[in-house]
Design a protein around this motif. Structure first.
Motif, PDB file in Angstrom:
ATOM      1  N   ASN A 180      44.201 -46.228  -5.419  1.00 23.59           N
ATOM      2  CA  ASN A 180      44.385 -44.883  -5.957  1.00 23.59           C
ATOM      3  C   ASN A 180      43.455 -43.851  -5.331  1.00 23.59           C
ATOM      4  O   ASN A 180      43.222 -42.789  -5.900  1.00 23.59           O
ATOM      5  CB  ASN A 180      44.216 -44.890  -7.475  1.00 23.59           C
ATOM      6  N   GLN A 181      42.922 -44.167  -4.129  1.00 19.37           N
ATOM      7  CA  GLN A 181      42.076 -43.237  -3.381  1.00 19.37           C
ATOM      8  C   GLN A 181      40.854 -42.807  -4.192  1.00 19.37           C
ATOM      9  O   GLN A 181      40.424 -41.654  -4.153  1.00 19.37           O
ATOM     10  CB  GLN A 181      42.883 -42.005  -2.951  1.00 19.37           C
ATOM     11  N   LEU A 182      40.291 -43.746  -4.942  1.00 21.19           N
ATOM     12  CA  LEU A 182      39.085 -43.457  -5.722  1.00 21.19           C
ATOM     13  C   LEU A 182      37.854 -43.594  -4.844  1.00 21.19           C
ATOM     14  O   LEU A 182      37.749 -44.517  -4.045  1.00 21.19           O
ATOM     15  CB  LEU A 182      38.974 -44.424  -6.903  1.00 21.19           C
ATOM     16  N   GLY A 183      36.906 -42.688  -5.001  1.00 19.57           N
ATOM     17  CA  GLY A 183      35.664 -42.785  -4.258  1.00 19.57           C
ATOM     18  C   GLY A 183      35.147 -41.417  -3.837  1.00 19.57           C
ATOM     19  O   GLY A 183      35.797 -40.404  -4.052  1.00 19.57           O
ATOM     20  N   PRO A 184      33.967 -41.377  -3.208  1.00 17.83           N
ATOM     21  CA  PRO A 184      33.091 -42.546  -2.988  1.00 17.83           C
ATOM     22  C   PRO A 184      32.460 -43.084  -4.272  1.00 17.83           C
ATOM     23  O   PRO A 184      32.042 -44.223  -4.332  1.00 17.83           O
ATOM     24  CB  PRO A 184      32.029 -42.007  -2.033  1.00 17.83           C
ATOM     25  N   ARG A 185      32.371 -42.199  -5.307  1.00 19.53           N
ATOM     26  CA  ARG A 185      31.844 -42.656  -6.592  1.00 19.53           C
ATOM     27  C   ARG A 185      32.985 -42.860  -7.568  1.00 19.53           C
ATOM     28  O   ARG A 185      34.023 -42.211  -7.486  1.00 19.53           O
ATOM     29  CB  ARG A 185      30.867 -41.627  -7.181  1.00 19.53           C
ATOM     30  N   LEU A 186      32.755 -43.747  -8.514  1.00 17.79           N
ATOM     31  CA  LEU A 186      33.731 -43.975  -9.565  1.00 17.79           C
ATOM     32  C   LEU A 186      33.643 -42.824 -10.568  1.00 17.79           C
ATOM     33  O   LEU A 186      32.548 -42.388 -10.927  1.00 17.79           O
ATOM     34  CB  LEU A 186      33.436 -45.299 -10.270  1.00 17.79           C
ATOM     35  N   PRO A 187      34.756 -42.282 -11.033  1.00 15.79           N
ATOM     36  CA  PRO A 187      34.700 -41.221 -12.044  1.00 15.79           C
ATOM     37  C   PRO A 187      33.880 -41.649 -13.262  1.00 15.79           C
ATOM     38  O   PRO A 187      34.036 -42.752 -13.784  1.00 15.79           O
ATOM     39  CB  PRO A 187      36.182 -41.015 -12.416  1.00 15.79           C
ATOM     40  N   ASP A 188      33.000 -40.763 -13.711  1.00 15.24           N
ATOM     41  CA  ASP A 188      32.114 -41.088 -14.831  1.00 15.24           C
ATOM     42  C   ASP A 188      32.887 -41.474 -16.083  1.00 15.24           C
ATOM     43  O   ASP A 188      32.422 -42.292 -16.886  1.00 15.24           O
ATOM     44  CB  ASP A 188      31.203 -39.893 -15.141  1.00 15.24           C
ATOM     45  N   ALA A 189      34.067 -40.873 -16.269  1.00 15.18           N
ATOM     46  CA  ALA A 189      34.834 -41.120 -17.490  1.00 15.18           C
ATOM     47  C   ALA A 189      35.191 -42.593 -17.654  1.00 15.18           C
ATOM     48  O   ALA A 189      35.330 -43.084 -18.784  1.00 15.18           O
ATOM     49  CB  ALA A 189      36.103 -40.274 -17.479  1.00 15.18           C
ATOM     50  N   LEU A 190      35.318 -43.325 -16.558  1.00 21.31           N
ATOM     51  CA  LEU A 190      35.665 -44.746 -16.651  1.00 21.31           C
ATOM     52  C   LEU A 190      34.560 -45.561 -17.309  1.00 21.31           C
ATOM     53  O   LEU A 190      34.822 -46.612 -17.898  1.00 21.31           O
ATOM     54  CB  LEU A 190      35.984 -45.300 -15.265  1.00 21.31           C
ATOM     55  N   GLN A 191      33.316 -45.100 -17.210  1.00 24.87           N
ATOM     56  CA  GLN A 191      32.222 -45.828 -17.841  1.00 24.87           C
ATOM     57  C   GLN A 191      32.320 -45.798 -19.361  1.00 24.87           C
ATOM     58  O   GLN A 191      31.742 -46.640 -20.039  1.00 24.87           O
ATOM     59  CB  GLN A 191      30.874 -45.234 -17.423  1.00 24.87           C
ATOM     60  N   GLY A 192      33.055 -44.804 -19.890  1.00 25.14           N
ATOM     61  CA  GLY A 192      33.184 -44.710 -21.337  1.00 25.14           C
ATOM     62  C   GLY A 192      34.177 -45.685 -21.939  1.00 25.14           C
ATOM     63  O   GLY A 192      34.253 -45.807 -23.159  1.00 25.14           O
ATOM     64  N   LEU A 193      34.919 -46.389 -21.089  1.00 28.75           N
ATOM     65  CA  LEU A 193      35.924 -47.336 -21.601  1.00 28.75           C
ATOM     66  C   LEU A 193      35.268 -48.696 -21.854  1.00 28.75           C
ATOM     67  O   LEU A 193      35.554 -49.693 -21.208  1.00 28.75           O
ATOM     68  CB  LEU A 193      37.083 -47.456 -20.613  1.00 28.75           C
TER      69      LEU A 193
END
Length: 317
Positions: free
Chosen positions: A74-87
């Motif tokens: 899904n063309q994510l990067g270079p950092r992971l979106p912060d919102a994913l840490q909340g899951l």
């Protein structure tokens, strides 16, 4: 619509060219609490980018049952979106074939399954360093667990007056805690043990040996309590019927030498013979504060009486 069916448990939408705009629209539906039963969501290979993935993640915060999320390709990067840490409810997250260079450390520890294959060389290096750090931390945790086990063994030895064994376990525990780079609270447990051992050595003497029967344990504990009371400035002390014997009297005498305020001593029925009485007399020489000394039901004999008489003749105020 399909998304209004609240009993839906799995929603697989991989390879659908959803993109960030479509992800925003999907997020509205996902965030409407209509999918409370959702456990598995697959959005792999949809060109979401960080913006689309963040929108999806924010919408899923209230989906408590969601345990599996697919975001491959899904063309994510270079950092992971912060919102994913909340899951934090997630147990499995698939992130392969993106452009990530790092992943938040908490996520590496939180998830049971995390697929990060086919990202960047930087991520591979990051993960290698993390694994090395994890191995080092695992070794520290092992040292800490062993240290705490040794502290428990030391207290057991301490309880039966096996002081050489208690000292050995204490030293080993201290070594383990040092290797573990333990927290202050863990070091404090070793220090508490060490101080207790030193205090008992001071009370009984390192030469005091136990035969490990209940009477001997009671004897040692009683002497220790009496010595601690003397060292704390107590003016009266009783070891009535503790059967401390000559060896106990010798240990007890060492504390008596240091007290200048002790006025009342009860050593009735303690199996004290001439040797113990001689040490007691020597320890009490010059103690002008002493006004009561009870020694009935012992076996001090002529030698003991002679030593005590000499002491009494010199203890005049």
């Amino acid at each position: 619509s399909l998304l209004s069916k609240s009993r839906l448990g799995e929603l697989l939408l991989a390879v659908n060219k959803i993109g960030p705009v479509g992800a925003s629209k999907l997020a509205v539906a996902l965030g409407s609490n209509a999918l409370a039963s959702l456990t598995h969501l697959d959005l792999g290979y949809n060109l979401l980018g960080n913006q689309g993935a963040a929108a999806i993640a924010n919408s899923l915060r209230g989906t408590a049952g969601l345990t599996e999320l697919g975001l491959e390709g899904n063309q994510l990067g270079p950092r992971l979106p912060d919102a994913l840490q909340g899951l934090t409810q997630l147990r499995s997250l698939r992130l392969r074939n993106n452009a990530l260079t790092s992943v938040p450390i908490p996520m590496l520890s939180m998830l049971r399954q995390l697929d990060l294959e086919e990202n960047t060389p930087e991520l591979a290096e990051f993960l290698s360093e993390f694994l090395l750090d994890e191995e080092a931390e695992a070794a520290k945790r092992k040292h800490c667990r062993e240290g705490l086990r040794l502290v428990t063994l030391a207290w057991t030895a301490y309880g039966v007056l096996d002081m050489p064994l208690a000292r050995r376990y204490c030293e080993q525990a201290g070594s383990r805690m040092a290797k573990a780079d333990a927290m202050p609270g863990e070091h404090a447990k070793v220090q508490e043990l060490r101080e207790a051992i030193e205090r008992r050595d001071g009370a009984l003497g390192k030469e005091f040996k136990s035969d490990k029967d209940p009477a001997q344990i009671m004897k040692g504990e009683s002497i220790e309590r009496a010595v601690l009371k003397i060292n704390g400035g107590g003016t009266d002390v009783s070891l009535f019927a503790q059967q401390i014997g000559d060896q106990g009297a010798i240990s007890f005498s060492k504390a008596l030498k240091e007290s200048s305020v002790l006025a009342w001593i009860d050593l009735t029925n303690n199996d004290i013979g001439p040797l113990g009485a001689t040490h007691l007399a020597a320890a009490l020489e010059g103690k002008t504060a002493l006004n009561t000394l009870w020694l009935p039901y012992n076996k001090i004999g002529d030698e003991g009486v002679t030593a005590l008489s000499r002491m009494l003749s010199t203890n005049t105020s």
